[in-house]
Scaffold this active site. Structure first.
Site, PDB file in Angstrom:
ATOM      1  N   CYS A 255       0.802  -1.238   0.000  1.00  0.00           N
ATOM      2  CA  CYS A 255       0.000   0.000   0.000  1.00  0.00           C
ATOM      3  C   CYS A 255       0.833   1.286   0.000  1.00  0.00           C
ATOM      4  O   CYS A 255       0.572   2.174  -0.820  1.00  0.00           O
ATOM      5  CB  CYS A 255      -0.975   0.040   1.170  1.00  0.00           C
ATOM      6  SG  CYS A 255      -1.277  -1.507   1.990  1.00  0.00           S
ATOM      7  N   ARG A 284       6.569 -11.342   5.445  1.00  0.00           N
ATOM      8  CA  ARG A 284       5.984 -11.189   6.774  1.00  0.00           C
ATOM      9  C   ARG A 284       6.542 -12.268   7.687  1.00  0.00           C
ATOM     10  O   ARG A 284       6.640 -13.426   7.302  1.00  0.00           O
ATOM     11  CB  ARG A 284       4.456 -11.327   6.699  1.00  0.00           C
ATOM     12  CG  ARG A 284       3.829 -10.221   5.879  1.00  0.00           C
ATOM     13  CD  ARG A 284       2.335 -10.378   5.791  1.00  0.00           C
ATOM     14  NE  ARG A 284       1.795  -9.420   4.827  1.00  0.00           N
ATOM     15  CZ  ARG A 284       0.551  -9.420   4.385  1.00  0.00           C
ATOM     16  NH1 ARG A 284      -0.291 -10.330   4.844  1.00  0.00           N
ATOM     17  NH2 ARG A 284       0.140  -8.530   3.512  1.00  0.00           N
ATOM     18  N   GLN A 302       1.458 -10.885  -3.999  1.00  0.00           N
ATOM     19  CA  GLN A 302       0.022 -10.637  -4.117  1.00  0.00           C
ATOM     20  C   GLN A 302      -0.285  -9.979  -5.454  1.00  0.00           C
ATOM     21  O   GLN A 302       0.530  -9.212  -5.958  1.00  0.00           O
ATOM     22  CB  GLN A 302      -0.429  -9.657  -3.026  1.00  0.00           C
ATOM     23  CG  GLN A 302      -0.183 -10.127  -1.610  1.00  0.00           C
ATOM     24  CD  GLN A 302      -0.491  -9.005  -0.627  1.00  0.00           C
ATOM     25  OE1 GLN A 302       0.103  -7.937  -0.691  1.00  0.00           O
ATOM     26  NE2 GLN A 302      -1.434  -9.242   0.266  1.00  0.00           N
ATOM     27  N   ASP A 304      -1.887  -7.319  -6.120  1.00  0.00           N
ATOM     28  CA  ASP A 304      -2.379  -6.283  -5.219  1.00  0.00           C
ATOM     29  C   ASP A 304      -2.718  -5.000  -5.974  1.00  0.00           C
ATOM     30  O   ASP A 304      -1.964  -4.579  -6.847  1.00  0.00           O
ATOM     31  CB  ASP A 304      -1.271  -5.979  -4.197  1.00  0.00           C
ATOM     32  CG  ASP A 304      -1.827  -5.338  -2.944  1.00  0.00           C
ATOM     33  OD1 ASP A 304      -3.048  -5.162  -2.848  1.00  0.00           O
ATOM     34  OD2 ASP A 304      -1.014  -5.001  -2.051  1.00  0.00           O
ATOM     35  N   HIS A 306      -4.625  -0.913  -5.408  1.00  0.00           N
ATOM     36  CA  HIS A 306      -5.246   0.102  -4.558  1.00  0.00           C
ATOM     37  C   HIS A 306      -6.029   1.038  -5.437  1.00  0.00           C
ATOM     38  O   HIS A 306      -5.511   1.527  -6.445  1.00  0.00           O
ATOM     39  CB  HIS A 306      -4.181   0.824  -3.741  1.00  0.00           C
ATOM     40  CG  HIS A 306      -3.510  -0.096  -2.774  1.00  0.00           C
ATOM     41  ND1 HIS A 306      -2.388  -0.803  -3.100  1.00  0.00           N
ATOM     42  CD2 HIS A 306      -3.867  -0.497  -1.536  1.00  0.00           C
ATOM     43  CE1 HIS A 306      -2.054  -1.581  -2.085  1.00  0.00           C
ATOM     44  NE2 HIS A 306      -2.940  -1.419  -1.119  1.00  0.00           N
ATOM     45  N   LYS A 386     -13.551  -5.342   5.782  1.00  0.00           N
ATOM     46  CA  LYS A 386     -13.200  -6.020   4.530  1.00  0.00           C
ATOM     47  C   LYS A 386     -14.195  -7.095   4.143  1.00  0.00           C
ATOM     48  O   LYS A 386     -14.950  -7.577   4.979  1.00  0.00           O
ATOM     49  CB  LYS A 386     -11.807  -6.645   4.653  1.00  0.00           C
ATOM     50  CG  LYS A 386     -11.705  -7.670   5.767  1.00  0.00           C
ATOM     51  CD  LYS A 386     -10.360  -8.376   5.764  1.00  0.00           C
ATOM     52  CE  LYS A 386     -10.277  -9.367   6.910  1.00  0.00           C
ATOM     53  NZ  LYS A 386      -9.136 -10.253   6.869  1.00  0.00           N
ATOM     54  N   HIS A 432      -8.221  -1.334  -0.769  1.00  0.00           N
ATOM     55  CA  HIS A 432      -7.153  -2.321  -0.989  1.00  0.00           C
ATOM     56  C   HIS A 432      -7.856  -3.566  -1.503  1.00  0.00           C
ATOM     57  O   HIS A 432      -8.893  -3.928  -0.967  1.00  0.00           O
ATOM     58  CB  HIS A 432      -6.462  -2.748   0.302  1.00  0.00           C
ATOM     59  CG  HIS A 432      -6.004  -1.637   1.185  1.00  0.00           C
ATOM     60  ND1 HIS A 432      -4.678  -1.373   1.397  1.00  0.00           N
ATOM     61  CD2 HIS A 432      -6.688  -0.767   1.940  1.00  0.00           C
ATOM     62  CE1 HIS A 432      -4.570  -0.374   2.254  1.00  0.00           C
ATOM     63  NE2 HIS A 432      -5.784   0.017   2.596  1.00  0.00           N
TER      64      HIS A 432
HETATM   65 ZN    ZN Z   1      -3.034  -2.322   0.701  1.00  0.00          ZN
END
Ligand code: ZN
Length: 558
Positions: A255, A284, A302, A304, A306, A386, A432
């Site tokens: 992010c 992580r 990911q 991913d 935004h 979420k 997200h």
């Molecule tokens: Zn994010």
């Protein structure tokens, strides 16, 4: 089960013993480890207890009284649990000569258990904390009928055969290597190929749907993680280190990078929504105890994105993401999924009004799509509520894939703005979202869903050319080159092995097509085709074969 264990080994101490999704477990502190044969012994004793049809009697008891009782029974773990119960009164259940601290509820009597099976033994730390004693956990399951139990056990057998860790090794897709470190995946050529097919597909889909590609570095200064709040809320999961006195972190999330791209210039309401996408690799620090194959790893990528948008665009954007998820799951061969909405957790940032608005937007989008959902109270991310979408595989097991998170908090922390139609500054909303989720976990799901027999468009090796003899080799090589030029993923089995052995090996490798070439085929400029799905398909020309497979690939036939 606990009653049976206590009657066989009176010194064994009881830990936790809850029911879980597909059965139950109980943790025991016992000096000698349980042997697999002990499970038979325990089952036999359980059958006795069931036959006796003991009534389960519930009793409420003052905590002080319960302490006395469990002290007498020398159940030190139960004593600790009693101490943790905030109420003054606890409940215990009794059946026959067995007494246990339990919240309940219970069935009326032991005779109601019609079918059960003990499944496995595992180690488990008390309270899941590594510095606590290691207890022994026995897993089991129970059903109302023998038929249901049998079905379940068959499903478990099938799941075992499909285990992505086993298939990953057998099909040479990936490995997890102690030398590299726990939870860190090494992709072998076939696994890397499968992954890049997935990546290419998902990248193209994002571009088609109005996303823009961005790319961030894998490490960023701690200041950014302080600004984002990760430093305060997520630090224990981050890998940190210093360069020239400056602290950095390996990114656990993508992010902040995307936020900084947004913040790099003045934005107008006309630009919104802005959708930034990245195949973002994150690290992580998951506890080693929870790592599991490709499902829980320490480094993963990911798909991913935004989305920065206006308040009134949120619902529509969420619906677009939901459509994206459903389309993607269908393409990859998953027909069913479940939806969960997670609300505000205790440890969180932002104000009540924004949280409520965000939760409302998520639920409203689901309602507009007529999707059923369940609510997970307090399970949201620290920055927003979420939607989680779990795909269901061929065995009806659920795998977490897509997540859509509404975020009113990070735009605030990073002071993100856009200029509205009235020339004033406003705060954008940020979503997200991931579609596949972690590519690692998604690949684990794919491997188990297809039991390693991937459809042609995903198969790392789409066809294997098997020359019958040395004399057919030259023609086999010519066919290999022709197919490679057409972009097919081909391999050639030039080993000096018997035909039957080569066919058997190709079957074990789950390759969709075998092209068998003997002198006869070479002379006639044709191919003998064997399909994994349909068996012997007879003779075809190269042109006929490529036309057939190209159509199958294009249509993504499963
Ligand atoms: Zn994010």
């Amino acid at each position: 089960m606990a009653q049976a264990v206590k009657s066989l080994w009176p010194d064994a101490k009881l830990g936790f013993g809850p029911s879980i999704e597909d059965g139950f477990y109980y943790d025991f502190d016992k000096e000698d480890p349980f042997e697999p044969a002990d499970l038979d012994l325990i089952e036999e004793r359980m059958r006795d207890i069931i036959k006796k049809n003991y009534k389960f009697e519930k009793k409420e008891m003052k905590k002080t009284e319960a302490v006395k009782l469990f002290k007498k029974m020398k159940e030190k773990y139960k004593l600790e649990l009693i101490e943790r119960i905030p109420e003054d009164v606890v409940t215990i259940y009794k059946d026959g000569d067995f007494v246990d601290l339990c919240r309940g509820p219970h069935i009326t009597s032991t005779g109601e258990i019609k079918a059960f099976k003990l499944l496995s033994i595992a180690g488990a730390y008390w309270h899941g904390i590594e510095t606590n004693p290691m207890l022994q956990r026995i897993y089991g399951t129970a059903f109302e009928t023998q038929k249901e139990l049998d079905n379940y056990l068959t499903m478990l057998e099938e799941a075992k055969k499909r285990d992505h860790r086993v298939l990953g090794k057998q099909l040479e897709l990936f490995s997890l290597n102690e030398e590299v470190g726990p939870g860190l995946v090494l992709y072998h050529p076939k696994g890397a190929r499968l992954r890049s097919i997935i990546e290419d597909y998902i990248k193209k889909e994002h571009l088609k749907r109005g996303y823009e590609l961005v790319l961030g570095p894998h490490i960023m200064k701690s200041d950014i993680w302080i600004e984002s709040g990760h430093y305060d809320y997520y630090k224990e999961n981050m890998y940190m280190f210093k360069i020239e006195g400056q602290e950095y972190a390996i990114k656990p999330m993508n992010c902040p990078g995307h936020i900084l791209v947004y913040r790099s210039k003045t934005r107008s309401y006309r630009e919104l929504p802005l959708r930034y996408f990245e195949l973002g690799t994150v690290y992580r620090n998951e506890k080693s105890g929870v790592l599991h194959g490709l499902l829980r790893v320490r480094g993963f990528t990911q798909d991913d994105a935004h989305i920065f948008c206006l308040r009134e665009q949120v619902e529509d954007e969420i619906i677009k993401v939901i459509n994206f998820v459903i389309d993607t799951l269908n393409v990859f061969g998953f027909e069913d999924f479940s939806v969960e909405v997670s609300t505000r957790p205790e440890k969180s940032i932002g104000n009540d009004k924004d949280w409520e608005a965000a939760e409302r937007a998520l639920i409203q989008a689901l309602k507009r799509k007529y999707l059923n959902y369940t609510i997970n109270e307090g399970d949201g991310a620290f920055y927003g509520p979420k939607i989680d979408i779990k795909l269901k595989d061929a065995l009806k097991r659920e795998w977490q894939c897509a997540t859509i998170q509404c975020d009113f908090a990070l735009p605030e922390r990073f002071n993100l703005k856009y200029i509205g139609a009235d020339g004033k500054e406003y705060r954008p909303i940020m979503l997200h979202r991931v579609i596949l989720g972690s590519l690692e976990r998604f690949m684990g799901a794919l491997i188990e869903h297809f039991a390693g027999a991937f459809p042609l468009w995903l198969a790392p090796v789409q066809c294997i050319i098997i020359p019958i003899s040395e004399k057919a080799l030259a023609y086999a090589r010519k066919i290999e080159t022709a197919l490679l030029e057409k972009g097919m993923r081909v391999s050639l089995d030039a080993r000096n092995e018997r035909l039957q052995k080569k066919i058997r090996d190709a079957e074990i490798e789950k390759i969709p097509y075998m092209i068998i070439i003997g002198e006869k085929e070479a002379a006639g400029d044709v191919l003998s085709i064997r399909s994994k799905a349909q068996g012997d398909m007879g003779i075809m020309t190269l042109e006929e074969f490529t036309q057939m497979v190209e159509k199958e690939i294009k249509e993504k036939v499963r």
